[in-house]
Design a protein around this motif. Structure first.
Motif, PDB file in Angstrom:
ATOM      1  N   ALA A  83       1.774   9.568  -5.714  1.00 35.81           N
ATOM      2  CA  ALA A  83       2.325  10.899  -5.411  1.00 35.81           C
ATOM      3  C   ALA A  83       3.334  11.308  -6.485  1.00 35.81           C
ATOM      4  O   ALA A  83       3.345  12.460  -6.936  1.00 35.81           O
ATOM      5  CB  ALA A  83       2.972  10.898  -4.024  1.00 35.81           C
TER       6      ALA A  83
ATOM      7  N   ARG B 258       2.286   1.937  -3.439  1.00 34.83           N
ATOM      8  CA  ARG B 258       1.291   2.499  -4.349  1.00 34.83           C
ATOM      9  C   ARG B 258       0.992   3.960  -3.997  1.00 34.83           C
ATOM     10  O   ARG B 258       0.758   4.781  -4.890  1.00 34.83           O
ATOM     11  CB  ARG B 258       0.004   1.668  -4.347  1.00 34.83           C
ATOM     12  N   ARG B 259       0.992   4.312  -2.731  1.00 37.28           N
ATOM     13  CA  ARG B 259       0.817   5.714  -2.322  1.00 37.28           C
ATOM     14  C   ARG B 259       1.945   6.563  -2.907  1.00 37.28           C
ATOM     15  O   ARG B 259       1.709   7.630  -3.475  1.00 37.28           O
ATOM     16  CB  ARG B 259       0.807   5.841  -0.793  1.00 37.28           C
ATOM     17  N   ARG B 260       3.159   6.060  -2.777  1.00 38.83           N
ATOM     18  CA  ARG B 260       4.329   6.778  -3.288  1.00 38.83           C
ATOM     19  C   ARG B 260       4.259   6.907  -4.811  1.00 38.83           C
ATOM     20  O   ARG B 260       4.542   7.962  -5.368  1.00 38.83           O
ATOM     21  CB  ARG B 260       5.608   6.067  -2.868  1.00 38.83           C
TER      22      ARG B 260
ATOM     23  N   ARG C 125       0.831  -1.209   0.000  1.00 37.99           N
ATOM     24  CA  ARG C 125       0.000   0.000   0.000  1.00 37.99           C
ATOM     25  C   ARG C 125       0.864   1.257   0.000  1.00 37.99           C
ATOM     26  O   ARG C 125       0.578   2.227  -0.713  1.00 37.99           O
ATOM     27  CB  ARG C 125      -0.942   0.001   1.211  1.00 37.99           C
ATOM     28  N   GLU C 126       1.920   1.257   0.790  1.00 41.75           N
ATOM     29  CA  GLU C 126       2.819   2.419   0.852  1.00 41.75           C
ATOM     30  C   GLU C 126       3.487   2.653  -0.505  1.00 41.75           C
ATOM     31  O   GLU C 126       3.614   3.799  -0.953  1.00 41.75           O
ATOM     32  CB  GLU C 126       3.862   2.215   1.954  1.00 41.75           C
TER      33      GLU C 126
END
Length: 166
Positions: free
Chosen positions: A124, A119-121, A116-117
């Motif tokens: 962004a 994909r967040r990055r 998940r992290e």
């Protein structure tokens, strides 16, 4: 257990340069090899080994990252390691102005929270105009011929040299 400097000296003399660089950079990143020890190691090597190995860095966080960075550098492609591009977004490799290459391993990136992290990055970065490519250990070390062919195609398009627009 053999002395680390002796083992790295043998690696530098016996392995292909990039494989020796992977071992040296790993030792440096893990703080098992200091800068003065690196200087000592390099001084003991023949010039044909010392010159290319003088490119080693201490910030590479994986052998995959080292291998990909060295491949790009050998092609005179502008690449930077461990670049902070946004708050809470540090990337493995920034190629040119806008191509991010992340070198992922199952050990760190298969965890659901890390997935998940990541994909967040990626989102962004995409919102800022960066293109993200994620490479696995297998793509770099077991399927390199195919991976290299695709990376070359991407480089030929020269999209990594485009100016980012805000």
């Amino acid at each position: 257990m053999p002395d680390l400097l002796l083992a790295l000296d043998h690696a530098a003399r016996c392995l292909p340069t990039v494989k020796a660089a992977i071992l040296i950079e790993s030792a440096m990143n893990q703080r098992k090899l200091t800068r003065p020890q690196l200087v000592q190691l390099l001084e003991g090597l023949p010039q044909k080994l010392r010159i290319p190995l003088s490119r080693v860095r201490s910030d590479a966080q994986s052998g995959t990252e080292t291998a990909v960075r060295w491949w790009l550098e050998e092609r005179c492609v502008r690449v930077r390691s461990q670049v902070q591009l946004a708050p809470r977004v540090r990337v493995d490799l920034l190629v040119g102005t806008n191509w991010v290459i992340e070198c992922d391993s199952r050990r760190f990136h298969d965890d659901p929270a890390q997935y998940r992290e990541d994909r967040r990055r990626d989102l962004a970065l995409a919102s800022r105009g960066y293109r993200v490519t994620r490479l696995t250990w297998e793509q770099v070390f077991l399927q390199w011929e195919s991976t290299e062919r695709m990376l070359r195609a991407m480089l030929r398009r020269r999209e990594h040299r485009q100016v980012l627009r805000a």
